[in-house]
Write an enzyme that holds these catalytic residues in place. Structure first.
Site, PDB file in Angstrom:
ATOM      1  N   ARG A 165       0.958  -1.179  -0.010  1.00 46.50           N
ATOM      2  CA  ARG A 165      -0.480   0.171  -0.036  1.00 46.50           C
ATOM      3  C   ARG A 165       0.703   1.051   0.029  1.00 46.50           C
ATOM      4  O   ARG A 165       0.520   2.429  -1.008  1.00 46.50           O
ATOM      5  CB  ARG A 165      -0.769   0.498   1.143  1.00 46.50           C
ATOM      6  CG  ARG A 165      -1.926  -0.588   1.081  1.00 46.50           C
ATOM      7  CD  ARG A 165      -2.741  -1.067   2.313  1.00 46.50           C
ATOM      8  NE  ARG A 165      -1.956  -2.197   2.971  1.00 46.50           N
ATOM      9  CZ  ARG A 165      -1.967  -3.398   2.649  1.00 46.50           C
ATOM     10  NH1 ARG A 165      -2.920  -3.808   1.916  1.00 46.50           N
ATOM     11  NH2 ARG A 165      -1.088  -4.549   2.811  1.00 46.50           N
ATOM     12  N   THR A 166       1.815   1.428   0.148  1.00 47.79           N
ATOM     13  CA  THR A 166       2.750   2.356   0.986  1.00 47.79           C
ATOM     14  C   THR A 166       3.596   2.945  -0.358  1.00 47.79           C
ATOM     15  O   THR A 166       2.806   3.782  -0.812  1.00 47.79           O
ATOM     16  CB  THR A 166       3.483   2.155   2.225  1.00 47.79           C
ATOM     17  OG1 THR A 166       2.967   2.234   3.343  1.00 47.79           O
ATOM     18  CG2 THR A 166       3.681   3.719   2.263  1.00 47.79           C
ATOM     19  N   LYS A 213      27.175  -2.477  -2.326  1.00 45.73           N
ATOM     20  CA  LYS A 213      28.157  -2.701  -2.638  1.00 45.73           C
ATOM     21  C   LYS A 213      28.846  -1.919  -1.309  1.00 45.73           C
ATOM     22  O   LYS A 213      29.748  -1.081  -1.329  1.00 45.73           O
ATOM     23  CB  LYS A 213      28.273  -1.597  -3.703  1.00 45.73           C
ATOM     24  CG  LYS A 213      27.494  -2.270  -4.945  1.00 45.73           C
ATOM     25  CD  LYS A 213      27.840  -1.353  -6.761  1.00 45.73           C
ATOM     26  CE  LYS A 213      26.905  -2.072  -7.526  1.00 45.73           C
ATOM     27  NZ  LYS A 213      27.290  -1.018  -8.605  1.00 45.73           N
ATOM     28  N   ARG A 243      11.552   4.379   2.400  1.00 53.62           N
ATOM     29  CA  ARG A 243      11.290   2.968   3.095  1.00 53.62           C
ATOM     30  C   ARG A 243      12.381   2.207   4.139  1.00 53.62           C
ATOM     31  O   ARG A 243      13.239   1.936   3.153  1.00 53.62           O
ATOM     32  CB  ARG A 243      10.700   1.885   3.076  1.00 53.62           C
ATOM     33  CG  ARG A 243      10.057   1.102   3.818  1.00 53.62           C
ATOM     34  CD  ARG A 243       8.637   0.338   3.910  1.00 53.62           C
ATOM     35  NE  ARG A 243       7.857   0.905   4.121  1.00 53.62           N
ATOM     36  CZ  ARG A 243       6.211   0.721   4.473  1.00 53.62           C
ATOM     37  NH1 ARG A 243       6.358  -1.053   4.103  1.00 53.62           N
ATOM     38  NH2 ARG A 243       5.583   1.025   4.465  1.00 53.62           N
ATOM     39  N   HIS A 284       5.914   6.039  11.060  1.00 47.38           N
ATOM     40  CA  HIS A 284       5.080   5.701   9.735  1.00 47.38           C
ATOM     41  C   HIS A 284       4.246   7.092  10.127  1.00 47.38           C
ATOM     42  O   HIS A 284       2.685   7.184   9.795  1.00 47.38           O
ATOM     43  CB  HIS A 284       4.551   4.245   9.614  1.00 47.38           C
ATOM     44  CG  HIS A 284       3.864   3.880   8.198  1.00 47.38           C
ATOM     45  ND1 HIS A 284       4.467   5.030   7.381  1.00 47.38           N
ATOM     46  CD2 HIS A 284       3.459   3.179   7.961  1.00 47.38           C
ATOM     47  CE1 HIS A 284       3.338   4.082   5.981  1.00 47.38           C
ATOM     48  NE2 HIS A 284       3.646   2.796   6.578  1.00 47.38           N
TER      49      HIS A 284
END
Ligand code: NCD
Length: 313
Positions: free
Chosen positions: A62-63, A92, A113, A141
């Site tokens: 969803r986000t 890396k 995120r 959040h």
């Protein structure tokens, strides 16, 4: 149609600490309502020529997709790194600061995120373009909490003054409740009941002084009916010991029987994904708002993207 911008310029969105002003929240939700009502063709003009970069080091449905939908539906464009934990130069050994500086030369705004708490703040400090925290580990959040508050206000009469809200499940690792609780405590005489196993209690840092808190181990210990039940998933990915996770997971299931704790005009919410915490038999209950939350999320995120981008040439 005119969308008002906030009086104090917001550059990044890292925490709901930035939204502890009821006037700012009111303005945000007015902008959200305007965007909801706006004809599609008009909305498509709002962010033409703007580019969003989404970079996700943890899974999301969803986000990420709602931010991308919001951007496209306002006429903007999107570049996306959806498995950045395995596919970006981080593997890396590149630092988050360098990755963010790189994205800043491509895009106008970043949605990030990351599994580590504090990364959004680090990224914001390094970035010349706005950064939105889409979840930083077990931290916060904020945009989920804003869409949750918008949903609560729509169904509980426009204010949470005097309301009783139960937060249920994983209050230790659940970042959505960490962000949400800061917004709930802005209202007068809010009662908050924290329902979790002792191992998954809300960390003290989120429990503001001056608020009436109650902490219980399970739903049967909640003796009064509540206005809102906000249910969360036990955050499997944050447990070292999967046996502990399994044991805790079964304890907090909302079904028709346990729903007795909710007032007849109350709401039941969940940020989703659910993995059994709310039985599907509850979906048909008119108080179930978790699918509406998804819809509301698009418009709240449109408003936030617009606010962060509209001031720029
Ligand atoms: C939440 C998250 O990622 O923190 N999901 C979401 O963004 N709607 C909740 C969760 O994963 O349990």
């Amino acid at each position: 149609m005119h969308i008002a911008l906030p009086e104090n310029h917001l550059k990044h969105i890292v925490s709901t600490d930035q939204f502890t002003d009821l006037h700012l929240l009111k303005q945000l939700f007015q902008a959200t309502d305007r965007l909801r009502r706006m004809p599609d063709v008009e909305r498509l003009e709002l962010l033409r020529h703007k580019l969003l970069a989404t970079i996700f080091y943890e899974p999301s449905t969803r986000t990420r997709l709602s931010f991308e939908t919001a951007m496209y539906r306002m006429g903007g464009q999107v570049i996306s790194s959806e498995n950045a934990d395995i596919s970006s130069s981080t593997t890396k050994g590149e630092t988050i600061e360098d990755t963010i500086r790189t994205l800043g030369t491509y895009a106008d705004i970043i949605v990030l995120r990351h599994p580590e708490q504090g990364t959004a703040e680090k990224a914001a400090k390094a970035s010349l373009i706005p950064v939105i925290n889409a979840g930083d580990g077990a931290g916060e959040h904020p945009t989920q909490a804003l869409l949750d508050l918008y949903t609560l206000l729509r169904h509980l009469g426009g204010s949470l003054n005097g309301k009783t809200i139960a937060l249920v499940g994983d209050l230790l690792y659940g970042r959505t409740v960490h962000s949400l609780v800061k917004l709930l405590t802005l209202y007068e005489n809010v009662r908050i009941i924290l329902v979790s196993p002792p191992q998954l209690r809300m960390p003290p840092a989120y429990k503001h002084i001056g608020v009436t808190w109650e902490e219980v181990d399970n739903l049967t210990a909640v003796k009064e009916q509540v206005d809102a039940l906000y249910v969360t998933r036990i955050q499997k990915e944050r447990f070292q010991n999967q046996a502990t996770y399994k044991k805790l997971q079964q304890n907090y299931v909302i079904n028709k029987k346990t729903l007795k704790v909710l007032k007849s005009d109350g709401v039941i919410m969940h940020p989703l994904p659910r993995v059994g915490e709310i039985a599907t038999e509850v979906d048909a209950d008119p108080r179930a708002m978790y699918f509406e939350q998804i819809q509301n999320g698009i418009f709240v995120r449109m408003a936030l993207l617009y606010w962060l981008l509209a001031n720029k040439p």
